[in-house]
Design a protein around this motif. Structure first.
Motif, mmCIF file in Angstrom:
data_model
loop_
_atom_site.group_PDB
_atom_site.id
_atom_site.type_symbol
_atom_site.label_atom_id
_atom_site.label_comp_id
_atom_site.label_asym_id
_atom_site.label_seq_id
_atom_site.Cartn_x
_atom_site.Cartn_y
_atom_site.Cartn_z
ATOM 1 N N LEU A 284 0.174 -1.529 -18.020
ATOM 2 C CA LEU A 284 -1.069 -0.758 -18.138
ATOM 3 C C LEU A 284 -1.407 -0.448 -19.594
ATOM 4 O O LEU A 284 -2.244 0.413 -19.873
ATOM 5 N N ARG A 353 -1.696 3.184 -11.433
ATOM 6 C CA ARG A 353 -2.466 1.942 -11.267
ATOM 7 C C ARG A 353 -3.865 2.252 -10.734
ATOM 8 O O ARG A 353 -4.877 1.720 -11.222
ATOM 9 N N GLU A 357 -7.313 1.437 -12.683
ATOM 10 C CA GLU A 357 -8.164 0.406 -12.081
ATOM 11 C C GLU A 357 -9.454 0.990 -11.540
ATOM 12 O O GLU A 357 -10.315 0.256 -11.029
#
Length: 360
Positions: A284, A353, A357
Protein backbone atom coordinates in the motif's frame (compact mmCIF):
# COMPACT_ATOMS: atom_id res chain seq x y z
CA UNK A 1 2.83 19.97 44.47
CA UNK A 2 6.42 20.32 43.28
CA UNK A 3 6.78 22.17 39.98
CA UNK A 4 8.49 19.24 38.28
CA UNK A 5 5.69 16.88 39.33
CA UNK A 6 3.09 19.28 37.94
CA UNK A 7 4.94 19.19 34.60
CA UNK A 8 4.44 15.42 34.23
CA UNK A 9 1.94 14.15 31.68
CA UNK A 10 0.60 10.95 33.20
CA UNK A 11 1.20 7.72 31.29
CA UNK A 12 -1.71 6.84 29.01
CA UNK A 13 -2.23 3.07 28.52
CA UNK A 14 -3.47 1.51 25.31
CA UNK A 15 -7.23 1.56 24.89
CA UNK A 16 -9.40 -1.54 25.04
CA UNK A 17 -12.80 0.10 24.45
CA UNK A 18 -14.31 2.44 21.90
CA UNK A 19 -15.48 5.95 22.76
CA UNK A 20 -18.97 4.60 23.42
CA UNK A 21 -17.67 1.86 25.73
CA UNK A 22 -17.80 -1.06 23.29
CA UNK A 23 -15.09 -3.66 24.04
CA UNK A 24 -12.42 -3.90 21.34
CA UNK A 25 -9.83 -6.54 20.50
CA UNK A 26 -6.78 -5.04 22.15
CA UNK A 27 -3.85 -4.54 19.77
CA UNK A 28 -2.76 -1.39 21.56
CA UNK A 29 -0.57 -2.62 24.42
CA UNK A 30 1.91 -5.05 22.83
CA UNK A 31 0.62 -8.03 24.80
CA UNK A 32 1.36 -11.60 23.69
CA UNK A 33 -1.48 -12.87 21.46
CA UNK A 34 -0.58 -16.45 22.42
CA UNK A 35 -1.37 -15.64 26.04
CA UNK A 36 0.73 -17.10 28.85
CA UNK A 37 2.74 -20.29 29.18
CA UNK A 38 0.47 -23.02 30.61
CA UNK A 39 3.31 -23.89 32.99
CA UNK A 40 3.29 -20.35 34.35
CA UNK A 41 -0.48 -20.37 34.78
CA UNK A 42 -0.31 -23.69 36.60
CA UNK A 43 2.41 -22.44 38.94
CA UNK A 44 0.38 -19.34 39.67
CA UNK A 45 -2.69 -21.44 40.49
CA UNK A 46 -0.73 -23.61 42.90
CA UNK A 47 0.00 -20.68 45.20
CA UNK A 48 -2.32 -21.10 48.16
CA UNK A 49 -0.85 -18.78 50.79
CA UNK A 50 -2.00 -15.18 50.44
CA UNK A 51 -1.87 -14.36 54.15
CA UNK A 52 1.89 -14.02 54.40
CA UNK A 53 4.20 -11.56 52.70
CA UNK A 54 6.08 -12.67 49.58
CA UNK A 55 9.82 -13.24 49.52
CA UNK A 56 11.10 -9.64 49.63
CA UNK A 57 14.22 -10.54 47.66
CA UNK A 58 12.67 -12.81 45.01
CA UNK A 59 15.51 -15.26 45.63
CA UNK A 60 14.16 -18.23 43.64
CA UNK A 61 13.29 -16.02 40.68
CA UNK A 62 16.66 -14.27 40.68
CA UNK A 63 18.36 -17.66 40.85
CA UNK A 64 16.38 -18.88 37.83
CA UNK A 65 17.17 -15.69 35.93
CA UNK A 66 20.84 -16.07 36.74
CA UNK A 67 20.89 -19.66 35.50
CA UNK A 68 19.16 -18.80 32.23
CA UNK A 69 21.27 -15.75 31.40
CA UNK A 70 24.56 -16.67 33.05
CA UNK A 71 24.39 -13.85 35.61
CA UNK A 72 25.30 -13.88 39.29
CA UNK A 73 21.89 -13.57 41.05
CA UNK A 74 23.46 -11.03 43.40
CA UNK A 75 23.68 -8.72 40.36
CA UNK A 76 19.95 -8.99 39.65
CA UNK A 77 17.19 -6.81 41.08
CA UNK A 78 13.47 -7.41 40.57
CA UNK A 79 10.82 -4.75 40.16
CA UNK A 80 7.10 -4.20 39.75
CA UNK A 81 7.45 -4.37 36.01
CA UNK A 82 10.53 -2.84 34.43
CA UNK A 83 8.76 0.53 34.83
CA UNK A 84 9.60 0.54 38.54
CA UNK A 85 13.28 -0.06 37.80
CA UNK A 86 13.41 2.68 35.14
CA UNK A 87 11.97 5.17 37.59
CA UNK A 88 14.30 4.00 40.37
CA UNK A 89 17.35 4.36 38.11
CA UNK A 90 16.55 8.01 37.51
CA UNK A 91 15.72 8.57 41.18
CA UNK A 92 18.95 6.97 42.38
CA UNK A 93 21.32 8.80 40.05
CA UNK A 94 19.66 12.06 39.01
CA UNK A 95 17.86 14.95 40.67
CA UNK A 96 17.23 18.69 40.46
CA UNK A 97 19.87 20.37 38.29
CA UNK A 98 20.75 17.13 36.51
CA UNK A 99 19.78 15.98 33.02
CA UNK A 100 18.35 12.70 31.74
CA UNK A 101 18.73 12.07 28.01
CA UNK A 102 16.87 9.83 25.61
CA UNK A 103 16.06 9.74 21.92
CA UNK A 104 13.03 11.35 20.31
CA UNK A 105 10.13 8.89 20.07
CA UNK A 106 11.54 6.97 23.03
CA UNK A 107 9.38 5.26 25.65
CA UNK A 108 7.12 7.84 27.33
CA UNK A 109 8.10 6.64 30.83
CA UNK A 110 11.58 8.16 30.38
CA UNK A 111 10.19 11.68 30.46
CA UNK A 112 8.12 10.79 33.53
CA UNK A 113 11.12 9.18 35.27
CA UNK A 114 13.27 12.26 34.65
CA UNK A 115 10.68 14.77 35.85
CA UNK A 116 9.63 12.62 38.79
CA UNK A 117 13.03 13.10 40.43
CA UNK A 118 13.30 16.75 39.45
CA UNK A 119 15.81 16.24 36.62
CA UNK A 120 15.53 17.89 33.23
CA UNK A 121 14.66 15.63 30.28
CA UNK A 122 16.82 16.17 27.20
CA UNK A 123 15.54 14.73 23.92
CA UNK A 124 17.99 13.85 21.16
CA UNK A 125 16.94 14.03 17.49
CA UNK A 126 16.04 10.73 15.90
CA UNK A 127 17.20 9.26 12.59
CA UNK A 128 14.13 8.10 10.64
CA UNK A 129 12.37 7.19 13.90
CA UNK A 130 15.41 5.32 15.23
CA UNK A 131 18.34 6.10 17.51
CA UNK A 132 21.05 8.38 16.15
CA UNK A 133 24.07 7.57 18.33
CA UNK A 134 25.96 10.72 17.37
CA UNK A 135 22.95 12.95 18.05
CA UNK A 136 22.39 11.28 21.42
CA UNK A 137 26.03 11.68 22.42
CA UNK A 138 25.94 15.33 21.32
CA UNK A 139 23.20 15.92 23.92
CA UNK A 140 25.39 14.74 26.79
CA UNK A 141 26.70 17.53 28.99
CA UNK A 142 28.39 17.84 32.36
CA UNK A 143 24.92 17.75 33.90
CA UNK A 144 23.90 14.45 32.26
CA UNK A 145 23.48 11.65 34.77
CA UNK A 146 21.34 9.05 32.96
CA UNK A 147 20.82 8.04 29.34
CA UNK A 148 17.80 5.87 28.56
CA UNK A 149 17.68 3.65 25.49
CA UNK A 150 14.93 1.16 24.60
CA UNK A 151 16.26 -1.58 22.34
CA UNK A 152 14.10 -2.47 20.43
CA UNK A 153 12.52 0.93 20.83
CA UNK A 154 8.93 1.54 21.83
CA UNK A 155 6.88 2.90 20.05
CA UNK A 156 8.86 2.72 16.81
CA UNK A 157 10.25 -0.84 16.89
CA UNK A 158 13.67 0.28 15.68
CA UNK A 159 16.77 -1.57 16.83
CA UNK A 160 20.32 -0.49 17.60
CA UNK A 161 22.77 -3.27 16.66
CA UNK A 162 25.57 -4.46 18.90
CA UNK A 163 28.33 -2.33 17.37
CA UNK A 164 26.29 0.86 17.63
CA UNK A 165 25.25 0.15 21.21
CA UNK A 166 28.91 -0.42 22.10
CA UNK A 167 29.81 2.84 20.37
CA UNK A 168 27.15 4.69 22.34
CA UNK A 169 28.47 3.31 25.61
CA UNK A 170 32.09 4.04 24.69
CA UNK A 171 31.19 7.66 23.98
CA UNK A 172 29.61 8.27 27.40
CA UNK A 173 31.55 9.60 30.38
CA UNK A 174 32.15 6.98 33.06
CA UNK A 175 29.88 8.83 35.50
CA UNK A 176 26.84 8.70 33.18
CA UNK A 177 24.54 5.71 33.67
CA UNK A 178 23.39 4.01 30.48
CA UNK A 179 20.06 2.25 31.02
CA UNK A 180 19.22 -0.22 28.26
CA UNK A 181 15.53 -1.06 28.38
CA UNK A 182 15.15 -4.48 26.72
CA UNK A 183 11.42 -5.03 27.20
CA UNK A 184 11.18 -6.47 23.68
CA UNK A 185 14.60 -8.11 23.42
CA UNK A 186 13.24 -11.66 23.37
CA UNK A 187 11.57 -10.90 20.04
CA UNK A 188 14.96 -10.26 18.43
CA UNK A 189 16.63 -13.26 16.77
CA UNK A 190 19.22 -14.62 19.25
CA UNK A 191 22.00 -14.22 16.67
CA UNK A 192 21.23 -10.47 16.52
CA UNK A 193 21.59 -9.88 20.28
CA UNK A 194 22.63 -6.30 21.02
CA UNK A 195 25.29 -7.24 23.61
CA UNK A 196 23.69 -5.20 26.39
CA UNK A 197 24.00 -7.92 29.02
CA UNK A 198 27.70 -8.23 28.28
CA UNK A 199 28.09 -4.46 28.68
CA UNK A 200 26.31 -4.64 32.04
CA UNK A 201 28.55 -7.51 33.13
CA UNK A 202 31.77 -5.71 32.24
CA UNK A 203 31.16 -2.03 32.97
CA UNK A 204 30.19 -0.11 36.09
CA UNK A 205 27.81 2.32 34.37
CA UNK A 206 25.38 0.06 32.50
CA UNK A 207 22.02 -1.11 33.83
CA UNK A 208 19.90 -3.45 31.68
CA UNK A 209 16.19 -3.97 32.35
CA UNK A 210 13.79 -6.68 31.17
CA UNK A 211 10.11 -7.44 31.65
CA UNK A 212 7.84 -10.47 31.80
CA UNK A 213 4.97 -8.40 30.36
CA UNK A 214 5.70 -9.00 26.69
CA UNK A 215 6.90 -12.33 25.30
CA UNK A 216 6.28 -14.15 28.59
CA UNK A 217 2.65 -13.02 28.60
CA UNK A 218 2.57 -11.97 32.25
CA UNK A 219 1.62 -8.29 31.91
CA UNK A 220 -1.07 -8.66 34.55
CA UNK A 221 1.44 -9.82 37.18
CA UNK A 222 3.81 -6.80 36.81
CA UNK A 223 7.24 -8.44 36.89
CA UNK A 224 10.50 -6.84 35.80
CA UNK A 225 14.17 -7.38 36.45
CA UNK A 226 17.43 -5.59 35.91
CA UNK A 227 21.12 -6.31 36.10
CA UNK A 228 24.28 -4.29 36.43
CA UNK A 229 27.30 -3.71 38.62
CA UNK A 230 26.86 -4.46 42.34
CA UNK A 231 26.67 -0.79 43.31
CA UNK A 232 23.85 -0.21 40.80
CA UNK A 233 21.83 -3.14 42.06
CA UNK A 234 22.47 -2.03 45.64
CA UNK A 235 21.18 1.46 44.89
CA UNK A 236 17.93 0.15 43.39
CA UNK A 237 17.43 -2.33 46.22
CA UNK A 238 17.69 0.51 48.74
CA UNK A 239 14.72 2.39 47.27
CA UNK A 240 12.48 -0.23 45.64
CA UNK A 241 9.29 -1.44 47.29
CA UNK A 242 10.07 -3.91 50.10
CA UNK A 243 7.63 -6.59 48.84
CA UNK A 244 7.38 -5.47 45.25
CA UNK A 245 6.66 -8.86 43.64
CA UNK A 246 3.70 -10.89 44.82
CA UNK A 247 4.04 -14.58 45.65
CA UNK A 248 1.96 -15.51 42.59
CA UNK A 249 4.07 -13.27 40.34
CA UNK A 250 7.30 -14.86 41.51
CA UNK A 251 5.94 -18.37 41.04
CA UNK A 252 4.56 -17.63 37.58
CA UNK A 253 7.73 -15.91 36.41
CA UNK A 254 9.97 -18.73 37.59
CA UNK A 255 7.83 -21.29 35.74
CA UNK A 256 7.70 -19.09 32.64
CA UNK A 257 11.50 -18.99 32.52
CA UNK A 258 11.57 -22.78 32.51
CA UNK A 259 9.22 -22.92 29.51
CA UNK A 260 11.51 -21.58 26.81
CA UNK A 261 9.56 -23.58 24.21
CA UNK A 262 6.72 -21.09 24.73
CA UNK A 263 9.15 -18.20 24.25
CA UNK A 264 10.46 -19.69 21.01
CA UNK A 265 6.92 -20.31 19.72
CA UNK A 266 5.96 -16.72 20.55
CA UNK A 267 9.02 -15.37 18.78
CA UNK A 268 8.36 -17.51 15.69
CA UNK A 269 4.71 -16.46 15.57
CA UNK A 270 5.64 -12.82 15.87
CA UNK A 271 8.32 -13.06 13.19
CA UNK A 272 6.02 -14.66 10.62
CA UNK A 273 2.93 -12.53 11.31
CA UNK A 274 4.94 -9.31 11.45
CA UNK A 275 6.52 -10.13 8.09
CA UNK A 276 3.10 -10.85 6.55
CA UNK A 277 1.66 -7.62 7.90
CA UNK A 278 4.63 -5.52 6.77
CA UNK A 279 4.24 -7.02 3.29
CA UNK A 280 0.67 -5.70 3.22
CA UNK A 281 1.78 -2.24 4.30
CA UNK A 282 4.49 -2.23 1.65
CA UNK A 283 1.90 -3.16 -0.97
CA UNK A 284 0.00 0.00 0.00
CA UNK A 285 3.05 2.22 -0.28
CA UNK A 286 1.67 4.02 -3.31
CA UNK A 287 -1.13 5.23 -1.02
CA UNK A 288 1.34 6.75 1.42
CA UNK A 289 1.56 3.93 3.97
CA UNK A 290 4.96 2.96 5.33
CA UNK A 291 6.07 0.51 8.02
CA UNK A 292 9.00 1.55 10.18
CA UNK A 293 11.38 -1.47 10.32
CA UNK A 294 10.57 -3.30 13.56
CA UNK A 295 12.30 -5.90 15.70
CA UNK A 296 9.51 -5.83 18.31
CA UNK A 297 6.03 -7.33 18.54
CA UNK A 298 4.40 -4.34 16.91
CA UNK A 299 4.71 -2.23 13.78
CA UNK A 300 4.57 1.55 13.59
CA UNK A 301 2.62 2.35 10.43
CA UNK A 302 3.11 5.83 8.98
CA UNK A 303 0.33 7.51 7.00
CA UNK A 304 2.09 9.93 4.68
CA UNK A 305 -0.52 10.24 1.93
CA UNK A 306 -4.18 11.16 1.62
CA UNK A 307 -5.28 8.62 4.20
CA UNK A 308 -4.76 9.97 7.72
CA UNK A 309 -3.83 7.95 10.78
CA UNK A 310 -6.93 9.24 12.56
CA UNK A 311 -9.23 8.05 9.77
CA UNK A 312 -7.56 4.64 9.84
CA UNK A 313 -7.80 4.53 13.64
CA UNK A 314 -11.54 5.15 13.52
CA UNK A 315 -12.11 2.55 10.80
CA UNK A 316 -10.07 -0.05 12.67
CA UNK A 317 -12.10 0.74 15.79
CA UNK A 318 -15.36 0.31 13.89
CA UNK A 319 -14.08 -3.10 12.79
CA UNK A 320 -13.68 -4.02 16.46
CA UNK A 321 -9.96 -3.44 17.10
CA UNK A 322 -7.98 -1.05 19.32
CA UNK A 323 -4.57 0.14 18.10
CA UNK A 324 -2.37 2.93 19.43
CA UNK A 325 -2.47 6.50 18.14
CA UNK A 326 0.30 8.61 19.67
CA UNK A 327 -0.12 12.31 18.83
CA UNK A 328 1.02 13.10 22.37
CA UNK A 329 4.41 11.60 21.53
CA UNK A 330 4.79 13.59 18.33
CA UNK A 331 3.37 10.85 16.10
CA UNK A 332 -0.01 12.14 14.86
CA UNK A 333 0.67 10.56 11.46
CA UNK A 334 1.25 7.04 12.80
CA UNK A 335 -0.46 4.06 14.40
CA UNK A 336 1.38 1.50 16.51
CA UNK A 337 -0.21 -1.86 15.83
CA UNK A 338 0.52 -4.87 18.02
CA UNK A 339 1.10 -8.13 16.17
CA UNK A 340 -1.88 -10.30 17.08
CA UNK A 341 -3.15 -13.61 15.80
CA UNK A 342 -3.20 -14.40 12.08
CA UNK A 343 -6.95 -13.71 11.93
CA UNK A 344 -6.57 -10.39 13.73
CA UNK A 345 -3.77 -9.20 11.46
CA UNK A 346 -5.75 -10.23 8.37
CA UNK A 347 -8.70 -8.19 9.64
CA UNK A 348 -6.57 -5.09 10.21
CA UNK A 349 -4.95 -5.53 6.80
CA UNK A 350 -8.35 -5.74 5.12
CA UNK A 351 -9.50 -2.53 6.78
CA UNK A 352 -6.43 -0.73 5.46
CA UNK A 353 -6.91 -2.20 1.97
CA UNK A 354 -10.53 -1.08 1.94
CA UNK A 355 -9.59 2.42 3.03
CA UNK A 356 -6.91 2.84 0.41
CA UNK A 357 -9.01 1.31 -2.36
CA UNK A 358 -11.92 3.58 -1.51
CA UNK A 359 -14.34 0.69 -1.04
CA UNK A 360 -15.33 1.61 2.47
Amino acid sequence: MKDWIAAIHAYVPGKSKSADGKPLVKLSANENPLGTSPAAMAARARVSDSATYPDPDSVALRTALGELHGIDPARIVCGTGSDELLNLAAQAFAGPGDEVAYVRFGFSVYDIAARRCGATPVVAPDRDFGTDVDALLACVTQRTRVVFLANPNNPTGTFLPRAELARLHAGLPADVLLVVDRAYAEYVAPDDDDGALALAANHANVLVTHTFSKIYGLAGERIGWGTGAPHLVDALNRIRGPFNLTTTAQAAAEAALADQAFVRASRAHNFSERARFVEVIESLGNHGLRAVPSEANFVLVLFEGALSAETALNAIGEAGYAVRHLPGQGLPQALRITIGTREQMDAIAQVLRNLTEGTR
